[in-house]
Scaffold this motif. Structure first.
Motif, PDB file in Angstrom:
ATOM      1  N   GLY A   8      93.760  21.370 -30.654  1.00 54.06           N
ATOM      2  CA  GLY A   8      92.556  22.078 -30.245  1.00 54.06           C
ATOM      3  C   GLY A   8      92.785  23.449 -29.652  1.00 54.06           C
ATOM      4  N   GLN A   9      94.018  23.927 -29.554  1.00 50.94           N
ATOM      5  CA  GLN A   9      94.234  25.264 -29.003  1.00 50.94           C
ATOM      6  C   GLN A   9      93.956  26.320 -30.068  1.00 50.94           C
ATOM      7  OE1 GLN A   9      98.282  26.544 -28.051  1.00 50.94           O
ATOM      8  NE2 GLN A   9      99.042  24.646 -28.943  1.00 50.94           N
ATOM      9  N   PRO A  10      93.648  27.543 -29.656  1.00 45.03           N
ATOM     10  CA  PRO A  10      93.378  28.600 -30.635  1.00 45.03           C
ATOM     11  C   PRO A  10      94.550  28.749 -31.594  1.00 45.03           C
ATOM     12  CG  PRO A  10      92.925  29.367 -28.421  1.00 45.03           C
ATOM     13  CD  PRO A  10      93.581  28.026 -28.290  1.00 45.03           C
ATOM     14  N   ARG A  11      94.230  29.026 -32.851  1.00 48.07           N
ATOM     15  CA  ARG A  11      95.255  29.129 -33.884  1.00 48.07           C
ATOM     16  C   ARG A  11      96.325  30.153 -33.535  1.00 48.07           C
ATOM     17  NH1 ARG A  11      95.952  31.112 -39.477  1.00 48.07           N
ATOM     18  NH2 ARG A  11      94.457  32.727 -39.031  1.00 48.07           N
ATOM     19  N   TYR A  12      95.901  31.321 -32.993  1.00 43.68           N
ATOM     20  CA  TYR A  12      96.875  32.360 -32.673  1.00 43.68           C
ATOM     21  C   TYR A  12      97.896  31.877 -31.649  1.00 43.68           C
ATOM     22  CZ  TYR A  12      94.674  33.397 -28.199  1.00 43.68           C
ATOM     23  OH  TYR A  12      94.188  33.312 -26.916  1.00 43.68           O
ATOM     24  N   ALA A  13      97.506  30.952 -30.775  1.00 36.40           N
ATOM     25  CA  ALA A  13      98.409  30.463 -29.736  1.00 36.40           C
ATOM     26  C   ALA A  13      99.517  29.584 -30.306  1.00 36.40           C
ATOM     27  CB  ALA A  13      97.622  29.709 -28.677  1.00 36.40           C
ATOM     28  N   THR A  14      99.391  29.169 -31.555  1.00 33.03           N
ATOM     29  CA  THR A  14     100.425  28.341 -32.182  1.00 33.03           C
ATOM     30  C   THR A  14     101.523  29.188 -32.808  1.00 33.03           C
ATOM     31  OG1 THR A  14      99.330  28.227 -34.338  1.00 33.03           O
ATOM     32  CG2 THR A  14      98.699  26.566 -32.708  1.00 33.03           C
ATOM     33  N   PHE A  15     101.334  30.506 -32.878  1.00 35.47           N
ATOM     34  CA  PHE A  15     102.315  31.398 -33.483  1.00 35.47           C
ATOM     35  C   PHE A  15     103.273  31.915 -32.419  1.00 35.47           C
ATOM     36  CE2 PHE A  15      98.526  32.570 -36.284  1.00 35.47           C
ATOM     37  CZ  PHE A  15      98.837  31.591 -37.220  1.00 35.47           C
ATOM     38  N   PRO A  16     104.548  32.095 -32.766  1.00 33.33           N
ATOM     39  CA  PRO A  16     105.478  32.692 -31.804  1.00 33.33           C
ATOM     40  C   PRO A  16     105.061  34.127 -31.500  1.00 33.33           C
ATOM     41  CG  PRO A  16     106.650  31.907 -33.773  1.00 33.33           C
ATOM     42  CD  PRO A  16     105.186  31.746 -34.025  1.00 33.33           C
ATOM     43  N   ARG A  17     105.289  34.530 -30.283  1.00 27.86           N
ATOM     44  CA  ARG A  17     104.958  35.889 -29.863  1.00 27.86           C
ATOM     45  C   ARG A  17     105.988  36.863 -30.419  1.00 27.86           C
ATOM     46  NH1 ARG A  17     101.441  37.846 -26.561  1.00 27.86           N
ATOM     47  NH2 ARG A  17     101.796  39.763 -25.426  1.00 27.86           N
ATOM     48  N   SER A  18     105.518  38.035 -30.838  1.00 31.56           N
ATOM     49  CA  SER A  18     106.390  39.078 -31.359  1.00 31.56           C
ATOM     50  C   SER A  18     105.857  40.417 -30.889  1.00 31.56           C
ATOM     51  CB  SER A  18     106.408  39.017 -32.888  1.00 31.56           C
ATOM     52  OG  SER A  18     107.284  39.981 -33.394  1.00 31.56           O
ATOM     53  N   GLU A  19     106.694  41.410 -30.924  1.00 33.07           N
ATOM     54  CA  GLU A  19     106.275  42.748 -30.508  1.00 33.07           C
ATOM     55  C   GLU A  19     106.637  43.746 -31.590  1.00 33.07           C
ATOM     56  OE1 GLU A  19     107.720  46.072 -27.339  1.00 33.07           O
ATOM     57  OE2 GLU A  19     107.494  44.048 -26.574  1.00 33.07           O
ATOM     58  N   ALA A  20     105.758  44.700 -31.811  1.00 34.21           N
ATOM     59  CA  ALA A  20     106.028  45.779 -32.755  1.00 34.21           C
ATOM     60  C   ALA A  20     105.582  47.091 -32.123  1.00 34.21           C
ATOM     61  CB  ALA A  20     105.266  45.547 -34.058  1.00 34.21           C
ATOM     62  N   ARG A  21     106.355  48.099 -32.324  1.00 28.70           N
ATOM     63  CA  ARG A  21     105.991  49.434 -31.834  1.00 28.70           C
ATOM     64  C   ARG A  21     105.403  50.210 -33.007  1.00 28.70           C
ATOM     65  NH1 ARG A  21     108.096  50.628 -26.703  1.00 28.70           N
ATOM     66  NH2 ARG A  21     109.437  48.952 -26.000  1.00 28.70           N
ATOM     67  N   LEU A  22     104.146  50.571 -32.861  1.00 29.81           N
ATOM     68  CA  LEU A  22     103.427  51.276 -33.923  1.00 29.81           C
ATOM     69  C   LEU A  22     103.163  52.709 -33.496  1.00 29.81           C
ATOM     70  CD1 LEU A  22     100.825  48.505 -34.823  1.00 29.81           C
ATOM     71  CD2 LEU A  22     103.039  48.936 -35.883  1.00 29.81           C
ATOM     72  N   ARG A  23     103.046  53.586 -34.496  1.00 26.96           N
ATOM     73  CA  ARG A  23     102.688  54.978 -34.220  1.00 26.96           C
ATOM     74  C   ARG A  23     101.212  55.043 -33.811  1.00 26.96           C
ATOM     75  NH1 ARG A  23     104.659  55.485 -39.613  1.00 26.96           N
ATOM     76  NH2 ARG A  23     102.523  56.063 -40.129  1.00 26.96           N
ATOM     77  N   PRO A  24     100.825  56.079 -33.072  1.00 28.05           N
ATOM     78  CA  PRO A  24      99.414  56.223 -32.689  1.00 28.05           C
ATOM     79  C   PRO A  24      98.469  56.252 -33.888  1.00 28.05           C
ATOM     80  CG  PRO A  24     100.766  57.695 -31.361  1.00 28.05           C
ATOM     81  CD  PRO A  24     101.676  57.100 -32.406  1.00 28.05           C
ATOM     82  N   ASP A  25      98.868  56.910 -34.995  1.00 25.60           N
ATOM     83  CA  ASP A  25      97.999  56.955 -36.171  1.00 25.60           C
ATOM     84  C   ASP A  25      97.853  55.563 -36.790  1.00 25.60           C
ATOM     85  OD1 ASP A  25     100.842  57.502 -36.982  1.00 25.60           O
ATOM     86  OD2 ASP A  25      99.984  57.438 -39.006  1.00 25.60           O
ATOM     87  N   GLN A  26      98.904  54.757 -36.734  1.00 28.28           N
ATOM     88  CA  GLN A  26      98.824  53.390 -37.245  1.00 28.28           C
ATOM     89  C   GLN A  26      97.871  52.552 -36.399  1.00 28.28           C
ATOM     90  OE1 GLN A  26     103.073  52.600 -37.019  1.00 28.28           O
ATOM     91  NE2 GLN A  26     103.173  52.427 -39.249  1.00 28.28           N
ATOM     92  N   MET A  27      97.969  52.702 -35.098  1.00 29.09           N
ATOM     93  CA  MET A  27      97.082  51.950 -34.197  1.00 29.09           C
ATOM     94  C   MET A  27      95.619  52.325 -34.428  1.00 29.09           C
ATOM     95  SD  MET A  27      98.789  49.796 -32.375  1.00 29.09           S
ATOM     96  CE  MET A  27      97.554  49.402 -31.177  1.00 29.09           C
ATOM     97  N   ALA A  28      95.353  53.620 -34.559  1.00 27.00           N
ATOM     98  CA  ALA A  28      93.979  54.077 -34.779  1.00 27.00           C
ATOM     99  C   ALA A  28      93.431  53.542 -36.102  1.00 27.00           C
ATOM    100  CB  ALA A  28      93.924  55.606 -34.747  1.00 27.00           C
ATOM    101  N   LYS A  29      94.226  53.625 -37.159  1.00 29.14           N
ATOM    102  CA  LYS A  29      93.776  53.154 -38.473  1.00 29.14           C
ATOM    103  C   LYS A  29      93.619  51.636 -38.474  1.00 29.14           C
ATOM    104  CE  LYS A  29      92.660  53.949 -42.728  1.00 29.14           C
ATOM    105  NZ  LYS A  29      91.424  54.648 -43.070  1.00 29.14           N
ATOM    106  N   LEU A  30      94.511  50.932 -37.785  1.00 29.21           N
ATOM    107  CA  LEU A  30      94.418  49.481 -37.689  1.00 29.21           C
ATOM    108  C   LEU A  30      93.116  49.076 -36.996  1.00 29.21           C
ATOM    109  CD1 LEU A  30      96.029  46.894 -38.343  1.00 29.21           C
ATOM    110  CD2 LEU A  30      97.073  47.111 -36.083  1.00 29.21           C
TER     111      LEU A  30
END
Length: 95
Positions: A8-30
């Motif tokens: 019953g936990q949220p689906r995203y909580a079942t995924f391992p945590r990861s980190e990515a460093r994105l460029r500002p233009d990537q973040m804005a477009k995302l």
């Protein structure tokens, strides 16, 4: 919000945590793409987040990993996106 059938936990909580460093233009477009996708959906039970789109992008990258060539990030980007090639039936334009 979609939940995992097992506990019953949220689906995203079942995924391992990861980190990515994105460029500002990537973040804005995302953010822009997330808003467009969210508005265009008819079934809004599952929440679409930037992480949702990043998981889709990773799936697309992995499905096309044989096309990755080059020694630098720019060369690898060009090998995947350049020249108007179609990856997995989708047309990508060079960033």
């Amino acid at each position: 919000m979609t939940t995992n059938d097992d506990d019953g936990q949220p689906r995203y909580a079942t995924f391992p945590r990861s980190e990515a460093r994105l460029r500002p233009d990537q973040m804005a477009k995302l953010d822009e793409v997330r808003r467009q996708v969210s508005r265009a959906r008819s079934d809004k039970r599952e929440r679409i987040t930037n992480n949702t789109l990043l998981r889709l992008a990773v799936d697309l990258l992995l499905a096309n990993s044989a096309h990755i060539k080059g020694d630098t990030e720019e060369e690898m980007r060009r090998s995947l996106l350049g020249g108007g090639r179609h990856l997995s039936g989708m047309n990508f334009q060079t960033l």
